[in-house]
Design an enzyme around this catalytic site. Structure first.
Site, PDB file in Angstrom:
ATOM      1  N   LYS A 204       0.845  -1.196   0.000  1.00 29.97           N
ATOM      2  CA  LYS A 204       0.000   0.000   0.000  1.00 29.97           C
ATOM      3  C   LYS A 204       0.886   1.254   0.000  1.00 29.97           C
ATOM      4  O   LYS A 204       0.673   2.185  -0.751  1.00 29.97           O
ATOM      5  CB  LYS A 204      -0.921  -0.040   1.221  1.00 29.97           C
ATOM      6  CG  LYS A 204      -1.854   1.138   1.314  1.00 29.97           C
ATOM      7  CD  LYS A 204      -2.785   1.028   2.503  1.00 29.97           C
ATOM      8  CE  LYS A 204      -3.459   2.367   2.732  1.00 29.97           C
ATOM      9  NZ  LYS A 204      -4.274   2.402   3.938  1.00 29.97           N
ATOM     10  N   GLU A 210      10.644  -4.778   4.284  1.00 32.68           N
ATOM     11  CA  GLU A 210      10.716  -6.193   3.887  1.00 32.68           C
ATOM     12  C   GLU A 210      10.372  -6.350   2.403  1.00 32.68           C
ATOM     13  O   GLU A 210      11.038  -7.063   1.653  1.00 32.68           O
ATOM     14  CB  GLU A 210       9.719  -7.037   4.688  1.00 32.68           C
ATOM     15  CG  GLU A 210      10.002  -7.143   6.174  1.00 32.68           C
ATOM     16  CD  GLU A 210       9.345  -6.038   6.975  1.00 32.68           C
ATOM     17  OE1 GLU A 210       9.055  -4.956   6.406  1.00 32.68           O
ATOM     18  OE2 GLU A 210       9.137  -6.245   8.177  1.00 32.68           O
ATOM     19  N   GLY A 265      -4.818  -1.739   4.953  1.00 30.75           N
ATOM     20  CA  GLY A 265      -4.049  -2.884   4.463  1.00 30.75           C
ATOM     21  C   GLY A 265      -4.714  -4.212   4.800  1.00 30.75           C
ATOM     22  O   GLY A 265      -4.841  -5.097   3.959  1.00 30.75           O
ATOM     23  N   ARG A 266      -5.160  -4.355   6.037  1.00 29.94           N
ATOM     24  CA  ARG A 266      -5.735  -5.646   6.464  1.00 29.94           C
ATOM     25  C   ARG A 266      -7.148  -5.855   5.957  1.00 29.94           C
ATOM     26  O   ARG A 266      -7.780  -6.875   6.243  1.00 29.94           O
ATOM     27  CB  ARG A 266      -5.647  -5.779   7.988  1.00 29.94           C
ATOM     28  CG  ARG A 266      -6.182  -4.585   8.768  1.00 29.94           C
ATOM     29  CD  ARG A 266      -5.685  -4.593  10.208  1.00 29.94           C
ATOM     30  NE  ARG A 266      -6.079  -3.392  10.932  1.00 29.94           N
ATOM     31  CZ  ARG A 266      -5.392  -2.258  10.956  1.00 29.94           C
ATOM     32  NH1 ARG A 266      -4.265  -2.157  10.245  1.00 29.94           N
ATOM     33  NH2 ARG A 266      -5.793  -1.217  11.650  1.00 29.94           N
ATOM     34  N   GLU A 351      -4.275  -6.023  15.075  1.00 28.07           N
ATOM     35  CA  GLU A 351      -3.738  -4.747  14.579  1.00 28.07           C
ATOM     36  C   GLU A 351      -4.853  -3.697  14.595  1.00 28.07           C
ATOM     37  O   GLU A 351      -4.613  -2.514  14.796  1.00 28.07           O
ATOM     38  CB  GLU A 351      -3.148  -4.896  13.167  1.00 28.07           C
ATOM     39  CG  GLU A 351      -2.257  -3.725  12.793  1.00 28.07           C
ATOM     40  CD  GLU A 351      -1.487  -3.917  11.479  1.00 28.07           C
ATOM     41  OE1 GLU A 351      -2.115  -3.818  10.411  1.00 28.07           O
ATOM     42  OE2 GLU A 351      -0.265  -4.143  11.526  1.00 28.07           O
ATOM     43  N   HIS A 382      -4.357 -32.361  19.496  1.00 33.29           N
ATOM     44  CA  HIS A 382      -3.189 -33.109  19.962  1.00 33.29           C
ATOM     45  C   HIS A 382      -2.113 -32.148  20.456  1.00 33.29           C
ATOM     46  O   HIS A 382      -0.939 -32.502  20.509  1.00 33.29           O
ATOM     47  CB  HIS A 382      -2.669 -33.999  18.836  1.00 33.29           C
ATOM     48  CG  HIS A 382      -3.701 -35.006  18.430  1.00 33.29           C
ATOM     49  ND1 HIS A 382      -3.807 -36.234  19.013  1.00 33.29           N
ATOM     50  CD2 HIS A 382      -4.732 -34.903  17.555  1.00 33.29           C
ATOM     51  CE1 HIS A 382      -4.843 -36.880  18.494  1.00 33.29           C
ATOM     52  NE2 HIS A 382      -5.424 -36.080  17.603  1.00 33.29           N
ATOM     53  N   LYS A 510       9.977  -0.166  13.945  1.00 31.69           N
ATOM     54  CA  LYS A 510      10.628  -0.035  12.631  1.00 31.69           C
ATOM     55  C   LYS A 510      11.704   1.050  12.702  1.00 31.69           C
ATOM     56  O   LYS A 510      12.815   0.879  12.191  1.00 31.69           O
ATOM     57  CB  LYS A 510       9.600   0.371  11.566  1.00 31.69           C
ATOM     58  CG  LYS A 510       8.560  -0.694  11.261  1.00 31.69           C
ATOM     59  CD  LYS A 510       7.642  -0.223  10.138  1.00 31.69           C
ATOM     60  CE  LYS A 510       6.402  -1.075  10.017  1.00 31.69           C
ATOM     61  NZ  LYS A 510       5.453  -0.627   9.018  1.00 31.69           N
TER      62      LYS A 510
HETATM   63  O1  F6P Z   1       3.548  -2.712   9.702  1.00 31.84           O
HETATM   64  C1  F6P Z   1       2.185  -2.817   9.618  1.00 31.84           C
HETATM   65  C2  F6P Z   1       1.672  -2.555   8.231  1.00 31.84           C
HETATM   66  O2  F6P Z   1       1.627  -1.202   7.988  1.00 31.84           O
HETATM   67  C3  F6P Z   1       0.320  -3.205   8.040  1.00 31.84           C
HETATM   68  O3  F6P Z   1      -0.700  -2.432   8.510  1.00 31.84           O
HETATM   69  C4  F6P Z   1       0.308  -3.433   6.581  1.00 31.84           C
HETATM   70  O4  F6P Z   1      -0.667  -4.359   6.213  1.00 31.84           O
HETATM   71  C5  F6P Z   1       1.718  -3.908   6.352  1.00 31.84           C
HETATM   72  O5  F6P Z   1       2.497  -3.148   7.244  1.00 31.84           O
HETATM   73  C6  F6P Z   1       2.222  -3.752   4.961  1.00 31.84           C
HETATM   74  O6  F6P Z   1       2.186  -2.422   4.538  1.00 31.84           O
HETATM   75  P1  F6P Z   1       2.304  -2.054   3.009  1.00 31.84           P
HETATM   76  O7  F6P Z   1       1.168  -2.692   2.295  1.00 31.84           O
HETATM   77  O8  F6P Z   1       2.240  -0.561   2.975  1.00 31.84           O
HETATM   78  O9  F6P Z   1       3.613  -2.574   2.522  1.00 31.84           O
END
Ligand code: F6P
Length: 545
Positions: A204, A210, A265-266, A351, A382, A510
């Site tokens: 987003k 990452e 995002g979620r 979140e 289990h 972060k």
């Molecule tokens: O670190 C949390 C977050 O901002 C989430 O809310 C989001 O889904 C995820 O990182 C990934 O963010 P992006 O889609 O901006 O890479």
């Protein structure tokens, strides 16, 4: 600032509290005996889902007071605000219009909806072209594998949908890479051929460390394999609100699909973030997923509170979390395809609702966002079910159970269903001391030994659970299920008076990691940290030599 208490000014609050005090000691089995319509009364039906909440420490009067509490807390208005595009994400000054992403028509938000449809059309074209084998890479080879690079909401939803709907999987295989750990990307690429691989970078913000790191590595992998820089566009698509950053990364605008700041995002699997699902399942199936979610939206928007499934689930969450002392919630899908559901729901609920101040910034003196955990049945049986049955924690459970299987193995599925229903019943009925003793005697133990061992076999029972069933797990019912939990999360946030659509709590870690990365490289020796962190940094340095 004085911490805010939970809705104490509302007249219904005192009633709910009184009901909770009396029901705390109630027996679930007795509640069934006292009301033979209970199994029928405490159910709701919507969008192909059946919700049985009869095994809860609840009476019709308690439920009525909870519903009154919701009404006095302004729930109908809040639901209206969500759909009408009010700034329900007040700290970021935005609406949360994920419902628009799955709408089949909409006049209220005509301008936004126009962009949704245009993007949907582009997704359809891309998915169909890939599924027809018409998308070729730098060598002319047909694309056979898609790698979604994203994390959090840009990963969990698409990953869940793709794996949950495996029986609908088409020709193109989709893979998911999320972790900062380079092993994630490396393991995924190990069996892929660069010439026939397409990467979809989902972010987003297009700023997530990452995702950018994995994307850079993916590009290097392509170049090493022989793709020329000008050919890379055949192998990369981006989904983002930050089109400029994607272009700067080297993905031309024609290869970028937009997302909008009014989609969290979620809550974004319904947008172009779900492109990998549309490719894996085929466009028709993806459209069915949207339709299932839309049908849950309609239910949520229009049904009476007493029949409103997301609202009822949220009231149960409030009931246990704030009145009966449960600080966690367990989700147990009895369907192996739903093994990723708990992970997805963890981000969605924790979140969203892991908050310590109200939407207007006041600290809260009550629990929000209980810990969500779980795994598929029967694996959990289990492992951690011991704690569910005999542990000291109150753990309200949602069982999720498709009633039929795609495997063709009806007998084995029947056993799975039996296990699910048995777990829900066992949580409720437990085993008394006398029953435990009798069992041991039947197993051949003498009376004395049976007496000694019996307390270990006692299961107090009276432990609450819901059972959500659907005829089969298919794109439509999965869409409805995910939308159900989204709306439950929203309702709970309204009751807790928090904003479920921001996530400021993920930022500081972060930022600190940037400082630590500099220290690991000796780039900022002036930045002194606490003794423990300094020692761990030193340990890392020692390990590099
Ligand atoms: O670190 C949390 C977050 O901002 C989430 O809310 C989001 O889904 C995820 O990182 C990934 O963010 P992006 O889609 O901006 O890479």
């Amino acid at each position: 600032m004085t911490p805010r208490t939970l809705l104490p000014d509302l007249q219904a609050y005192a009633d709910v509290k009184a009901h909770a005090a009396s029901l705390k000691q109630a027996s679930l089995e007795r509640l069934f005996e006292e009301d033979n319509s209970r199994a029928e009364r405490f159910t709701a039906e919507a969008a192909g889902l059946h919700f049985d909440y009869s095994k809860h420490l609840l009476t019709k009067h308690a439920l009525a007071s909870l519903l009154k509490l919701a009404s006095q807390a302004g729930m109908p208005e809040s639901i209206g605000d969500l759909f009408s595009g009010k700034s329900v994400n007040n700290t970021e000054d935005r609406p949360a219009l994920h419902t628009l992403l799955r709408a089949s028509s909409n006049e209220e938000h005509a301008e936004k909806f126009k962009h949704v449809i245009a993007t949907r059309d582009r997704m359809q074209i891309i998915a169909q072209k890939l599924n027809r084998g018409e998308h070729t890479g730098y060598s002319g080879a047909v694309i056979t594998d898609v790698v979604n690079i994203g994390i959090g909401g840009s990963d969990l939803g698409p990953r869940l949908v793709t794996s949950a709907l495996k029986p609908f999987q088409g020709e193109v295989r989709c893979h998911y890479v999320a972790n900062a750990d380079p092993a994630d990307l490396q393991n995924t690429l190990l069996h892929l051929n660069p010439a026939s691989t397409l990467f979809i970078i989902c972010s987003k913000s297009f700023r997530t460390e990452e995702t950018l790191a994995n994307s850079l590595e993916a590009r290097a992998w392509m170049l090493t394999a022989g793709a020329k820089t000008e050919e890379l566009e055949k192998h990369f698509l981006a989904i983002t609100t930050n089109l400029q950053a994607a272009e700067d990364f080297g993905i031309p605008s024609g290869h970028c699909l937009p997302l909008w700041d009014w989609v969290g995002g979620r809550y974004s699997v319904w947008s172009a973030i779900g492109l990998s699902c549309a490719i894996a399942l085929g466009w028709e199936r993806f459209a069915e997923l949207l339709a299932g979610a839309e049908s849950m939206d309609q239910h949520f928007k229009t049904s009476a509170p007493s029949a409103n499934m997301p609202l009822l689930m949220s009231l149960l969450e409030l009931w246990y979390c704030n009145f009966l002392g449960a600080k966690n919630h367990v989700v147990l899908p009895y369907d192996h395809s739903l093994e990723r559901l708990p992970n997805f729901l963890q981000q969605l609920t924790m979140e969203s609702n892991g908050k310590r101040v109200s939407a207007d910034g006041q600290p809260l003196d009550y629990t929000t966002g209980p810990v969500l955990w779980g795994s598929t049945g029967t694996l959990g049986q289990h492992s951690f079910h011991q704690l569910l049955h005999q542990g000291q924690l109150l753990c309200p459970v949602d069982f999720v159970l498709p009633l039929t299987t795609y495997t063709g193995m009806a007998q084995q599925h029947l056993n799975l269903v039996a296990n699910c229903l048995a777990q829900s019943r066992t949580l409720m009925v437990g085993r008394s001391l006398q029953a435990a003793k009798d069992t041991l005697v039947q197993r051949g133990l003498d009376n004395k030994k049976a007496e000694e061992l019996a307390p270990h076999l006692v299961m107090p029972g009276n432990r609450p659970s819901s059972v959500i069933t659907m005829k089969s797990l298919n794109p439509t019912t999965l869409g409805a299920l995910l939308a159900l939990y989204e709306h439950r999360t929203f309702c709970s946030a309204q009751l807790w008076q928090i904003n479920p659509f921001d996530q400021w709590g993920v930022e500081l870690g972060k930022e600190i990691s940037v400082g630590i990365a500099q220290k690991l490289q000796d780039a900022d020796v002036t930045n002194t940290m606490d003794g423990a962190t300094e020692r761990l940094i030193q340990r890392w340095k020692n390990a590099q030599t």
